[in-house]
Design an enzyme around this catalytic site. Sequence first.
Site, PDB file in Angstrom:
ATOM      1  CD  GLU A 195      -3.658  -0.358   0.108  1.00 17.50           C
ATOM      2  OE1 GLU A 195      -2.242  -0.937  -0.628  1.00 17.50           O
ATOM      3  OE2 GLU A 195      -4.214  -0.814   0.653  1.00 17.50           O
ATOM      4  CB  THR A 237      -5.830   5.692  -2.466  1.00 21.84           C
ATOM      5  OG1 THR A 237      -6.408   4.952  -2.830  1.00 21.84           O
ATOM      6  CG2 THR A 237      -5.666   5.555  -1.467  1.00 21.84           C
TER       7      THR A 237
HETATM    8  N1  HSE Z   1      -8.583   4.042   3.693  1.00 21.12           N
HETATM    9  C1  HSE Z   1      -8.532   4.575   2.942  1.00 21.12           C
HETATM   10  C2  HSE Z   1      -8.783   5.368   2.658  1.00 21.12           C
HETATM   11  C3  HSE Z   1      -8.932   3.215   1.570  1.00 21.12           C
HETATM   12  O1  HSE Z   1      -9.677   5.773   2.594  1.00 21.12           O
HETATM   13  O2  HSE Z   1      -8.102   6.775   1.967  1.00 21.12           O
HETATM   14  C4  HSE Z   1      -8.303   3.144   0.930  1.00 21.12           C
HETATM   15  O3  HSE Z   1      -7.130   2.306   0.131  1.00 21.12           O
END
Ligand code: HSE
Length: 306
Positions: free
Chosen positions: A128, A181
Site C-alpha cells: 500500500e 487514493t
Molecule cells: N482507508 C483508505 C482511504 C482506503 O479511505 O483512503 C483506501 O485504500
Amino acid sequence: MNQIKVFSPATVANVSCGYDAMGFALETLGDEMIFTKTNTKEVVISKIEGANLPYEVHKNVAGVVAKLMLKESNANFGLDIQIFKNFKPGSGLGSSAASASGTAFAVNTLLNNKYSNLELTQFAMQGEVAACGSAIADNVAAAIYGGFILVRSYEPLDIVSIPIPTNLIATIIHPQIEIKTEDARKVVPKQIDTNTAIAQWANVGGLISGLYSKDFDLIGRSLVDLVAEPNRKALIPLFDDVKHVAISVGALGAGISGSGPSIFALSKNLETAKKVEVAMDTVYKNSGIDYSTYVSHISKTGIRIL
Ligand code: HSE
C-alpha cells in the site's frame, strides 16, 4: 509445493464511519494470481491481464511485497508472478490491496506458513505504501482475515475480526472513473473538531455493536461518515442520488467504498440488495459514465487457494 493460485477479494474500506479503521471483504469479486517458485532468487512478473500495471518489480505492489518477503525470510527460491485483475485500480475496491495481500498470502503458503496473519498484513501494508504512499491496513487486513475487520491500532498493529450477521449483503456501484487514493486522501481534513470526533467514534461503536447483536436498524443508523464523505463526495458524480435511492428502496445505509469512486450499500437480505442494485443502476444509466454493479455476500474467508 512449487506453485499456488489464489483468489484475492475486493474489499470495502472505511465502511462510512471507520476511516482507515474498518473494512470487509467481498465474496464474489476479486483478482486471481499464480505464483511459481523459480531457482533464480529473483522476482519476475511475467503476465498481467485486466489492467495496465507496471511489470517492473519495484513499481508493482505484488512485486514489492514478494521481494520483501523473500528477503525477510531468507528464502532459497525466486518467484514468477502472474496477475489476472478482475476490477480496476482506482476503483475504491482495494485493487492494490488485493494484489498486495494476495501476494503476502501466497508467498507465505510457499514458505510453509512461516508468518501470522498480522505479519502478512504488515508485509501487505508495504504494498500500500508503494501504491499510494500510506501504510493503510483496512483493505489488506480485510482481504487477509476475511469477514469484517477493525484496525484497533496501527502502532502496534492490532486487527480485530468482527462477527457479522450472515445475511448482511453488499451492493456496489463502480463508476468507471479513476480516483487515485493518494489524491482522495488529500481532501480529508488533517484535523477535526471534538464534536465531529464524538459523533464519528459514537457511530463506530454503534456499528460494531449492531454487527455483534445483529441489530440491522442500529447498523443502518451508524453508517454515517462526518470525516471523509463530506469532503470526498464531490469527486463522485451522482453520489448523493445513489445514496438516497439505495436507502429509499431499503438499504440500511450507503457510503463511499474506500477512497471511491465506488459506492457501497448494505442490506439485510439478498432481495433488498438486488433492489438496491436496480435503484443504483437507474441513477447511473443515463449519466454517460460507464459503470458496473455487484451484489455480494461478505466473504468469510478472504483470500483463498484455488
Ligand atoms: N482507508 C483508505 C482511504 C482506503 O479511505 O483512503 C483506501 O485504500
